[in-house]
Design a protein around this motif. Sequence first.
Motif, PDB file in Angstrom:
ATOM      1  N   ARG A 179     -62.391  11.134 -10.415  1.00 22.05           N
ATOM      2  CA  ARG A 179     -63.843  11.287 -10.389  1.00 22.05           C
ATOM      3  C   ARG A 179     -64.417  11.769 -11.719  1.00 22.05           C
ATOM      4  NH1 ARG A 179     -65.769  11.246  -5.117  1.00 22.05           N
ATOM      5  NH2 ARG A 179     -64.126  11.217  -3.542  1.00 22.05           N
ATOM      6  N   GLY A 180     -63.567  11.966 -12.713  1.00 26.88           N
ATOM      7  CA  GLY A 180     -64.024  12.561 -13.957  1.00 26.88           C
ATOM      8  C   GLY A 180     -64.421  11.546 -15.001  1.00 26.88           C
ATOM      9  N   GLY A 181     -65.391  11.927 -15.824  1.00 25.32           N
ATOM     10  CA  GLY A 181     -65.852  11.055 -16.891  1.00 25.32           C
ATOM     11  C   GLY A 181     -66.360  11.826 -18.089  1.00 25.32           C
ATOM     12  N   PRO A 182     -66.822  11.110 -19.114  1.00 25.97           N
ATOM     13  CA  PRO A 182     -67.220  11.754 -20.361  1.00 25.97           C
ATOM     14  C   PRO A 182     -68.678  12.192 -20.416  1.00 25.97           C
ATOM     15  CG  PRO A 182     -67.281   9.403 -20.655  1.00 25.97           C
ATOM     16  CD  PRO A 182     -66.832   9.643 -19.241  1.00 25.97           C
ATOM     17  N   GLY A 183     -69.421  11.975 -19.336  1.00 21.28           N
ATOM     18  CA  GLY A 183     -70.830  12.367 -19.335  1.00 21.28           C
ATOM     19  C   GLY A 183     -71.768  11.301 -19.862  1.00 21.28           C
ATOM     20  N   TYR A 184     -71.258  10.095 -20.079  1.00 15.57           N
ATOM     21  CA  TYR A 184     -72.106   8.958 -20.448  1.00 15.57           C
ATOM     22  C   TYR A 184     -71.499   7.699 -19.852  1.00 15.57           C
ATOM     23  CZ  TYR A 184     -68.626   8.001 -24.160  1.00 15.57           C
ATOM     24  OH  TYR A 184     -67.460   7.734 -24.853  1.00 15.57           O
ATOM     25  N   GLY A 185     -72.291   6.630 -19.819  1.00 15.86           N
ATOM     26  CA  GLY A 185     -71.816   5.347 -19.310  1.00 15.86           C
ATOM     27  C   GLY A 185     -72.262   4.223 -20.218  1.00 15.86           C
ATOM     28  N   TYR A 186     -71.725   3.032 -19.947  1.00 19.06           N
ATOM     29  CA  TYR A 186     -72.141   1.865 -20.740  1.00 19.06           C
ATOM     30  C   TYR A 186     -71.806   0.585 -19.980  1.00 19.06           C
ATOM     31  CZ  TYR A 186     -67.234   2.063 -22.258  1.00 19.06           C
ATOM     32  OH  TYR A 186     -65.866   2.127 -22.301  1.00 19.06           O
ATOM     33  N   LEU A 187     -72.367  -0.511 -20.456  1.00 20.30           N
ATOM     34  CA  LEU A 187     -72.286  -1.785 -19.761  1.00 20.30           C
ATOM     35  C   LEU A 187     -70.953  -2.493 -19.978  1.00 20.30           C
ATOM     36  CD1 LEU A 187     -75.848  -3.162 -20.609  1.00 20.30           C
ATOM     37  CD2 LEU A 187     -75.075  -2.301 -18.377  1.00 20.30           C
ATOM     38  N   ASN A 188     -70.636  -3.393 -19.034  1.00 21.80           N
ATOM     39  CA  ASN A 188     -69.477  -4.267 -19.188  1.00 21.80           C
ATOM     40  C   ASN A 188     -69.629  -5.172 -20.402  1.00 21.80           C
ATOM     41  OD1 ASN A 188     -68.490  -3.250 -16.791  1.00 21.80           O
ATOM     42  ND2 ASN A 188     -68.598  -5.174 -15.664  1.00 21.80           N
ATOM     43  N   GLU A 189     -68.489  -5.593 -20.939  1.00 21.16           N
ATOM     44  CA  GLU A 189     -68.473  -6.607 -21.994  1.00 21.16           C
ATOM     45  C   GLU A 189     -67.592  -7.773 -21.504  1.00 21.16           C
ATOM     46  OE1 GLU A 189     -69.063  -4.721 -26.184  1.00 21.16           O
ATOM     47  OE2 GLU A 189     -67.710  -3.353 -25.106  1.00 21.16           O
ATOM     48  N   TYR A 190     -66.726  -8.296 -22.353  1.00 19.76           N
ATOM     49  CA  TYR A 190     -65.860  -9.402 -21.958  1.00 19.76           C
ATOM     50  C   TYR A 190     -64.883  -8.962 -20.864  1.00 19.76           C
ATOM     51  CZ  TYR A 190     -61.880 -12.575 -22.316  1.00 19.76           C
ATOM     52  OH  TYR A 190     -60.871 -13.449 -22.031  1.00 19.76           O
ATOM     53  N   PRO A 191     -64.662  -9.794 -19.822  1.00 25.81           N
ATOM     54  CA  PRO A 191     -65.156 -11.156 -19.605  1.00 25.81           C
ATOM     55  C   PRO A 191     -66.444 -11.252 -18.821  1.00 25.81           C
ATOM     56  CG  PRO A 191     -63.509 -10.659 -17.971  1.00 25.81           C
ATOM     57  CD  PRO A 191     -63.609  -9.435 -18.854  1.00 25.81           C
ATOM     58  N   SER A 192     -66.997 -10.110 -18.386  1.00 27.23           N
ATOM     59  CA  SER A 192     -68.197 -10.157 -17.550  1.00 27.23           C
ATOM     60  C   SER A 192     -69.339 -10.894 -18.232  1.00 27.23           C
ATOM     61  CB  SER A 192     -68.643  -8.730 -17.210  1.00 27.23           C
ATOM     62  OG  SER A 192     -67.577  -7.992 -16.640  1.00 27.23           O
ATOM     63  N   ASN A 193     -69.452 -10.711 -19.557  1.00 22.63           N
ATOM     64  CA  ASN A 193     -70.573 -11.317 -20.283  1.00 22.63           C
ATOM     65  C   ASN A 193     -70.413 -12.818 -20.490  1.00 22.63           C
ATOM     66  OD1 ASN A 193     -68.592 -11.323 -22.286  1.00 22.63           O
ATOM     67  ND2 ASN A 193     -69.596  -9.772 -23.556  1.00 22.63           N
ATOM     68  N   GLN A 194     -69.346 -13.405 -19.995  1.00 24.06           N
ATOM     69  CA  GLN A 194     -69.174 -14.854 -20.077  1.00 24.06           C
ATOM     70  C   GLN A 194     -69.668 -15.562 -18.822  1.00 24.06           C
ATOM     71  OE1 GLN A 194     -67.920 -16.149 -23.222  1.00 24.06           O
ATOM     72  NE2 GLN A 194     -68.685 -14.033 -23.363  1.00 24.06           N
ATOM     73  N   PHE A 195     -70.266 -14.816 -17.904  1.00 26.31           N
ATOM     74  CA  PHE A 195     -70.807 -15.372 -16.672  1.00 26.31           C
ATOM     75  C   PHE A 195     -72.264 -14.949 -16.522  1.00 26.31           C
ATOM     76  CE2 PHE A 195     -66.275 -14.835 -16.118  1.00 26.31           C
ATOM     77  CZ  PHE A 195     -65.874 -16.006 -15.486  1.00 26.31           C
ATOM     78  N   ALA A 196     -73.112 -15.889 -16.130  1.00 24.69           N
ATOM     79  CA  ALA A 196     -74.505 -15.556 -15.814  1.00 24.69           C
ATOM     80  C   ALA A 196     -74.516 -14.671 -14.569  1.00 24.69           C
ATOM     81  CB  ALA A 196     -75.307 -16.824 -15.573  1.00 24.69           C
ATOM     82  N   PRO A 197     -75.482 -13.746 -14.463  1.00 23.95           N
ATOM     83  CA  PRO A 197     -75.514 -12.864 -13.290  1.00 23.95           C
ATOM     84  C   PRO A 197     -75.527 -13.613 -11.959  1.00 23.95           C
ATOM     85  CG  PRO A 197     -77.012 -12.077 -14.984  1.00 23.95           C
ATOM     86  CD  PRO A 197     -76.521 -13.413 -15.446  1.00 23.95           C
ATOM     87  N   SER A 198     -76.112 -14.807 -11.950  1.00 22.23           N
ATOM     88  CA  SER A 198     -76.211 -15.580 -10.710  1.00 22.23           C
ATOM     89  C   SER A 198     -75.022 -16.500 -10.472  1.00 22.23           C
ATOM     90  CB  SER A 198     -77.496 -16.414 -10.730  1.00 22.23           C
ATOM     91  OG  SER A 198     -77.482 -17.313 -11.839  1.00 22.23           O
ATOM     92  N   ASP A 199     -74.080 -16.536 -11.388  1.00 24.65           N
ATOM     93  CA  ASP A 199     -72.943 -17.441 -11.281  1.00 24.65           C
ATOM     94  C   ASP A 199     -71.917 -16.871 -10.302  1.00 24.65           C
ATOM     95  OD1 ASP A 199     -70.808 -19.145 -11.582  1.00 24.65           O
ATOM     96  OD2 ASP A 199     -70.716 -19.003 -13.772  1.00 24.65           O
ATOM     97  N   PRO A 200     -71.661 -17.554  -9.174  1.00 26.14           N
ATOM     98  CA  PRO A 200     -70.684 -17.013  -8.212  1.00 26.14           C
ATOM     99  C   PRO A 200     -69.277 -16.895  -8.791  1.00 26.14           C
ATOM    100  CG  PRO A 200     -71.319 -19.264  -7.619  1.00 26.14           C
ATOM    101  CD  PRO A 200     -72.258 -18.817  -8.711  1.00 26.14           C
ATOM    102  N   ALA A 201     -68.975 -17.668  -9.837  1.00 22.46           N
ATOM    103  CA  ALA A 201     -67.651 -17.579 -10.448  1.00 22.46           C
ATOM    104  C   ALA A 201     -67.395 -16.195 -11.019  1.00 22.46           C
ATOM    105  CB  ALA A 201     -67.495 -18.635 -11.538  1.00 22.46           C
ATOM    106  N   GLY A 202     -68.458 -15.467 -11.345  1.00 19.32           N
ATOM    107  CA  GLY A 202     -68.302 -14.124 -11.876  1.00 19.32           C
ATOM    108  C   GLY A 202     -67.772 -13.124 -10.868  1.00 19.32           C
ATOM    109  N   GLN A 203     -67.764 -13.506  -9.592  1.00 19.73           N
ATOM    110  CA  GLN A 203     -67.237 -12.630  -8.549  1.00 19.73           C
ATOM    111  C   GLN A 203     -65.930 -13.144  -7.960  1.00 19.73           C
ATOM    112  OE1 GLN A 203     -68.692  -9.742  -8.118  1.00 19.73           O
ATOM    113  NE2 GLN A 203     -70.310 -10.315  -9.556  1.00 19.73           N
ATOM    114  N   GLN A 204     -65.432 -14.267  -8.476  1.00 23.25           N
ATOM    115  CA  GLN A 204     -64.183 -14.838  -7.993  1.00 23.25           C
ATOM    116  C   GLN A 204     -63.030 -14.370  -8.882  1.00 23.25           C
ATOM    117  OE1 GLN A 204     -64.148 -16.662  -5.105  1.00 23.25           O
ATOM    118  NE2 GLN A 204     -66.318 -16.109  -5.069  1.00 23.25           N
ATOM    119  N   SER A 205     -61.923 -14.060  -8.260  1.00 23.24           N
ATOM    120  CA  SER A 205     -60.816 -13.470  -9.008  1.00 23.24           C
ATOM    121  C   SER A 205     -60.213 -14.435 -10.024  1.00 23.24           C
ATOM    122  CB  SER A 205     -59.723 -12.999  -8.054  1.00 23.24           C
ATOM    123  OG  SER A 205     -60.153 -11.875  -7.326  1.00 23.24           O
ATOM    124  N   VAL A 206     -59.837 -13.859 -11.145  1.00 22.01           N
ATOM    125  CA  VAL A 206     -59.085 -14.543 -12.191  1.00 22.01           C
ATOM    126  C   VAL A 206     -57.835 -13.707 -12.451  1.00 22.01           C
ATOM    127  CG1 VAL A 206     -61.166 -15.523 -13.237  1.00 22.01           C
ATOM    128  CG2 VAL A 206     -60.290 -13.331 -14.063  1.00 22.01           C
TER     129      VAL A 206
END
Length: 261
Positions: free
Chosen positions: A154-181
């Motif tokens: 449950r521990g963290g550094p006190g800040y957060g940030y967004l996903n990068e690769y490979p998440s950014n290779q899929f459009a938010p609406s693309d169902p392939a972004g939720q299918q396992s690779v």
Amino acid sequence: MKKTLIAAAGIGLLLAATACSSSDTSSSSSATSLTPANRTTVTAPDLSSYPKLPAAPVQESATAACSYPASGQPIKPVTPPSADGVPTAGTATIAMTTSQGPIGLTLNRAEAPCTVNSFVSLARQGYYNDTPCHRLSTSGLYILQCGDPSGSGRGGPGYGYLNEYPSNQFAPSDPAGQQSVVYPRGTIAMANTGQPGSNGSQFFLVYQDSPLPPQYTVFGTIDDAGLATIEKVAAAGDDGSMSAGGGKPNTPVQIQTVTAS
């Protein structure tokens, strides 16, 4: 809070991300605990039907602007990394000493410049020194998870940030972004809750090909010595203490030092 994320359809795995009061998280699968007595009977699943990770992006600029907004209380006092002029080329070499042996990492800035920037910053501030790896999964998903100094998941550094690769290779609406690779053996990736901006300090080390949705930032690779260290730990199994499967390694792993160059 606690998040559960469905991992691989057809595999029947549950990826439990145990989030901190900040945005940092834990990643693990439902798994039958392995012991030295039964490990020889386990057969790796056939992942031939799963696609590979998409190609890594080509960076259009020599630097990136990152964002590390505050989120919760840090487990250890740290300063968030610089957010401007973050390099998008080259690698960072990480030498990790643990109670079970060395784990060497090569971090790829072209894949995930903001993630590498954060990891290197935390390493240089001593954030990862003297911290346990709190989660081991030895069935379906083959990962060792570390990066929470509290050891609670449950521990963290006190800040957060967004996903990068490979998440950014899929459009938010693309169902392939939720299918396992297939996240290949030797990958290091960030854990998250599935919510935007929920990366923090926790990461997982993949020691055998594993199916996951492409929603976990890949930012480098593990060297052969590191894989040998992790496989030695995995051979002893876990204590089965986590409700989604898996648990603390039966062979405790304490990160002693992490240095970046």
